[in-house]
Design a protein around this motif. Structure first.
Motif, PDB file in Angstrom:
ATOM      1  N   LEU A  67       5.342   4.043  -3.285  1.00 37.47           N
ATOM      2  CA  LEU A  67       5.241   5.402  -3.814  1.00 37.47           C
ATOM      3  C   LEU A  67       5.189   5.398  -5.337  1.00 37.47           C
ATOM      4  N   GLN A  68       6.001   4.565  -5.946  1.00 38.40           N
ATOM      5  CA  GLN A  68       6.108   4.564  -7.401  1.00 38.40           C
ATOM      6  C   GLN A  68       5.000   3.769  -8.076  1.00 38.40           C
ATOM      7  N   HIS A  69       4.527   2.697  -7.420  1.00 37.66           N
ATOM      8  CA  HIS A  69       3.660   1.762  -8.140  1.00 37.66           C
ATOM      9  C   HIS A  69       2.246   1.630  -7.579  1.00 37.66           C
ATOM     10  N   LEU A  70       1.918   2.306  -6.479  1.00 37.91           N
ATOM     11  CA  LEU A  70       0.573   2.175  -5.914  1.00 37.91           C
ATOM     12  C   LEU A  70      -0.495   2.562  -6.936  1.00 37.91           C
ATOM     13  N   GLY A  71      -0.242   3.611  -7.686  1.00 35.58           N
ATOM     14  CA  GLY A  71      -1.227   4.059  -8.670  1.00 35.58           C
ATOM     15  C   GLY A  71      -1.471   3.063  -9.777  1.00 35.58           C
ATOM     16  N   ASP A  72      -0.543   2.130  -9.992  1.00 37.27           N
ATOM     17  CA  ASP A  72      -0.694   1.137 -11.058  1.00 37.27           C
ATOM     18  C   ASP A  72      -1.528  -0.056 -10.621  1.00 37.27           C
ATOM     19  N   LEU A  73      -1.751  -0.224  -9.315  1.00 35.54           N
ATOM     20  CA  LEU A  73      -2.534  -1.356  -8.838  1.00 35.54           C
ATOM     21  C   LEU A  73      -4.009  -1.127  -9.164  1.00 35.54           C
ATOM     22  N   PRO A  74      -4.749  -2.197  -9.462  1.00 38.80           N
ATOM     23  CA  PRO A  74      -6.127  -2.038  -9.934  1.00 38.80           C
ATOM     24  C   PRO A  74      -7.091  -1.573  -8.857  1.00 38.80           C
ATOM     25  N   GLY A  75      -7.929  -0.611  -9.195  1.00 38.33           N
ATOM     26  CA  GLY A  75      -8.995  -0.180  -8.296  1.00 38.33           C
ATOM     27  C   GLY A  75      -8.481   0.368  -6.989  1.00 38.33           C
ATOM     28  N   SER A  76      -9.204   0.045  -5.931  1.00 40.77           N
ATOM     29  CA  SER A  76      -8.811   0.461  -4.589  1.00 40.77           C
ATOM     30  C   SER A  76      -8.586  -0.781  -3.750  1.00 40.77           C
ATOM     31  N   GLY A  77      -7.791  -0.632  -2.680  1.00 42.47           N
ATOM     32  CA  GLY A  77      -7.452  -1.824  -1.924  1.00 42.47           C
ATOM     33  C   GLY A  77      -6.998  -1.529  -0.517  1.00 42.47           C
ATOM     34  N   ILE A  78      -6.307  -2.509   0.053  1.00 43.19           N
ATOM     35  CA  ILE A  78      -5.833  -2.443   1.429  1.00 43.19           C
ATOM     36  C   ILE A  78      -4.329  -2.666   1.447  1.00 43.19           C
TER      37      ILE A  78
END
Length: 727
Positions: A252-263
């Motif tokens: 919830l807190q860090h998904l937005g910080d991961l690069p681009g889109s993913g799985i």
């Protein structure tokens, strides 16, 4: 042959040397990729040369993104230019087929597919084959078990095939992390081909044992080309969190910080659905992608991810081999796959065309229990295999799977898997109308299954070692794949330090906990009796009359859920003692009842049946104290009369957990009774609704049979409620 417009034509009399063939192949490659500066990766031309010039059987073990599809597309066009028939590609996943057909079209390769999802296009496919206007034909391995395809289309296809390609070839091997019975038919397919037809097998996930097994199945004189499997673009890490709430809060807190889109991978369907719901409620654009997602929704989800229109797909292994998105920015695992090889295969989706991608594993305490479950369900059982063979041998003609279910105590998915294994072993065959015994002798291979089970246990231990290692993670994984070039990567959390944040803000943790503590999963009522019940001595057929059906019910949670699932797994563990409802679950039950009364869910308040006027308990053979305390506690909390319990008779048949619907129903059909006291209490309610309380729901037949008896005894709508649901 009908060459494509603008294609090159060569004859065998040209007999090009290695230099000339390389020039021709390079010209085709550059046309395929649309770049004049394109060049072969090490090993690509060697594989093409083996197939085109020497018609050899070739195994390519190369990392994801290396360009295995370029090998078979270039080889296909070169062979077609020399007069060969179309290439036949056996491809395991519909997503992979869609990607390959689209990629082939962009590259000028005329590709068609035959699978269960495009049945309406089959006439066009056969027309293209008849007119020789298809360069590549993709089929799923399941087509090889289809009698109509095997008898009507496969012989002609094999007679005209110029090249056979087995994609994701580790599926052939018992030792492969994703062994599939249908793939074992490919060995028989290869034996039918003349030696002059080249065969290419490709995989990114094969250790030495799998390589040796695949080589043996390909036949004599196999050329194996292995490359380094380390992925320079991937940055691996492991983050241990204390519980599911912390793992979800981290996302919830860090998904937005991961690069681009993913799985985001999960181990179970319910975990994928729960996680997707939690993230979507928090404002993230995510979708669940599981084996339960239908084909149209899968295609749309894949399209949205490829277009970066969603941040992530929350997926089970249903989104696995062959999904092609070169710029996939991250892969996160909520729970670990059961082997480093399976893990490498899934993380290989990321960083194929990007400079770097982030890969993070968040293991869970429940992982090993889930591994054990899937390991046991994938192995054929000797007694049940013999029961299937005996039923087919005694039948006057073919038996459908539905008819066979009524004679063998196996669930549909397990029965389907066992039939595939027996079919590959030659003991049964699928024909028009169902399955029949071939008459060929069959022996249960104890030694083989013991060796496979031991290998699976070793893989699980290796996955735990990966989580705990302080050495390079990429080196660890590639060593598991017997990569002799394995070396420290310099990028993972052990080589370069933790690249990911570890903290979770208290407010986010509380929000995740609130979502996980959300109580209530619907119990869908059974509406149809299983087929073939008369063969089991049960007079039940067709649709269950509306006046005898249950209403929609509720369970607190599934045992596989991320929230209350952990507490319920402990409560229902075989070694757990019987006792009253644990104090920690009581508020959740009250919340469940309150939400049901408010109308949380599509069915409205109390599933549209009206407020219950009384509570009835199921008789539990294993946890009587638990069920009694649950039923009485609900009655007290809801200020409802406790009416008593359904009686257990002496006529119950021994049933087996995990058996199919017909046998599960037969085992409980005569197991219950509504005694005179309970019948009188029901009569006093004047047809008002009642709650029927149980501890654990599995097949739903226990509740269905007991609910039917309550309704026949004068009860109004019967609303089932239980603490847990298996699966």
């Amino acid at each position: 042959m009908a060459p494509a417009e603008g294609s090159m034509t060569f004859s065998d009399s040209d007999a090009p040397g290695s230099g000339e063939l390389r020039a021709q192949a390079l010209e085709v490659l550059r046309k395929l990729v649309g770049r004049e500066d394109a060049a072969f990766h090490p090993g690509q031309f060697e594989a093409i040369e083996a197939l085109v010039a020497h018609r050899r059987r070739t195994l390519v073990v190369q990392r994801t993104g290396w360009g295995k599809s370029a090998v078979y597309f270039v080889a296909s066009l070169l062979l077609r230019a020399r007069g060969a028939g179309p290439t036949l590609i056996v491809s395991p996943l519909l997503a992979l087929m869609r990607d390959q057909v689209e990629a082939a079209a962009r590259a000028g390769v005329r590709a068609v597919a035959i699978n269960s999802a495009n049945r309406l296009e089959w006439d066009e496919v056969h027309a293209a084959l008849a007119e020789d206007t298809a360069d590549v034909v993709l089929i799923s391995p399941e087509r090889l078990t289809n009698p109509a395809f095997r008898e009507q289309h496969l012989p002609e296809l094999l007679a005209r095939t110029g090249l056979l390609v087995v994609d994701e070839a580790h599926c052939i091997s018992d030792w492969g992390h994703d062994f599939r019975p249908d793939y074992r038919r490919i060995a028989a397919l290869i034996e039918e081909l003349p030696p002059s037809i080249p065969v290419l097998a490709t995989t990114a996930t094969a250790n030495a044992r799998v390589v040796a097994d695949v080589e043996e199945q390909l036949g004599a004189d196999v050329l194996t080309l292995r490359g380094p499997l380390g992925r320079d673009s991937l940055r691996l890490g492991v983050l241990r969190m204390p519980d599911p709430g912390h793992r979800l809060a981290w996302l919830l807190q860090h998904l937005g910080d991961l690069p681009g889109s993913g799985i985001i991978y999960t181990l179970t369907v319910s975990a994928a659905e729960d996680t997707a719901r939690l993230l979507a409620n928090a404002g993230y654009r995510v979708l669940a992608y599981t084996g339960k997602t239908d084909t149209g929704e899968r295609e749309e989800a894949e399209r949205l991810l490829k277009g970066n229109e969603v941040k992530a797909l929350v997926a089970t292994s249903a989104l696995g081999m062959g999904f092609d998105k070169p710029d996939l920015g991250f892969v996160v695992h909520l729970g670990a796959p059961s082997s480093p090889v399976a893990y490498y295969q899934q993380v290989g989706r990321a960083g194929r065309g990007a400079v770097h991608a982030d890969v993070l594993l968040l293991p869970g305490a429940e992982d090993r229990e889930i591994w054990r479950y899937f390991a046991t369900t994938s192995m054929p059982d000797r007694a049940k295999a013999q029961a299937v063979l005996d039923a087919l041998a005694a039948a006057a003609g073919p038996l459908s799977t539905v008819a066979l279910e009524a004679q063998v105590e196996l669930r549909r998915t397990q029965l389907d898997l066992l039939l595939k294994v027996l079919a590959v072993d030659g003991a049964v065959e699928r024909v028009g109308g169902g399955w029949r015994h071939t008459g060929a002798p069959w022996k249960y291979d104890d030694e083989r299954y013991r060796r496979i089970a031991a290998a699976r246990e070793a893989e699980q231990a290796a996955m735990v070692a990966y989580e705990e290692t302080t050495a390079c993670r990429m080196e660890f994984v590639t060593t598991q794949l017997d990569d002799e070039t394995a070396a420290p990567c310099g990028r993972c959390d052990n080589c370069a330090g933790r690249w990911f944040p570890e903290e979770v803000e208290p407010g986010v943790l509380e929000r995740a906990g609130e979502q996980l503590r959300h109580a209530g999963v619907p119990i869908e009522p059974r509406a149809q009796w299983p087929s073939g019940m008369d063969k089991l001595g049960v007079a039940a057929k067709g649709r269950i009359p509306a006046g005898e059906q249950l209403s929609e019910g509720r369970v607190l949670a599934r045992l596989t859920d991320l929230g209350y699932g952990g507490a319920l797994r402990e409560l229902f563990a075989p070694s757990a003692p019987d006792g009253e409802v644990p104090a920690g679950l009581r508020p959740a039950v009250v919340e469940l009842l309150a939400g049901w009364a408010r109308g949380d869910g599509a069915a409205g308040p109390w599933s549209g049946a009206g407020r219950p006027a009384g509570v009835v308990a199921m008789p539990s053979a294993t946890r009587p104290r638990l069920v009694d305390s649950l039923a009485r506690g609900i009655a007290q909390a809801g200020r409802l009369p406790y009416l008593g319990a359904v009686s257990r008779t002496a006529s119950a048949r021994p049933g087996q957990a995990g058996g199919n619907s017909a046998f599960r129903l037969a085992s409980v059909w005569s197991a219950f009774d509504v005694g005179p006291e309970l019948a009188a209490a029901l009569a006093g309610l004047g047809g008002a609704p009642v709650l029927l309380v149980d501890d654990l729901v599995d097949s739903r037949w226990t509740l269905t049979v007991a609910g039917r008896l309550l309704r026949l005894a004068g009860a109004g709508p019967v609303l089932p409620l239980a603490l847990g649901q298996a699966g």
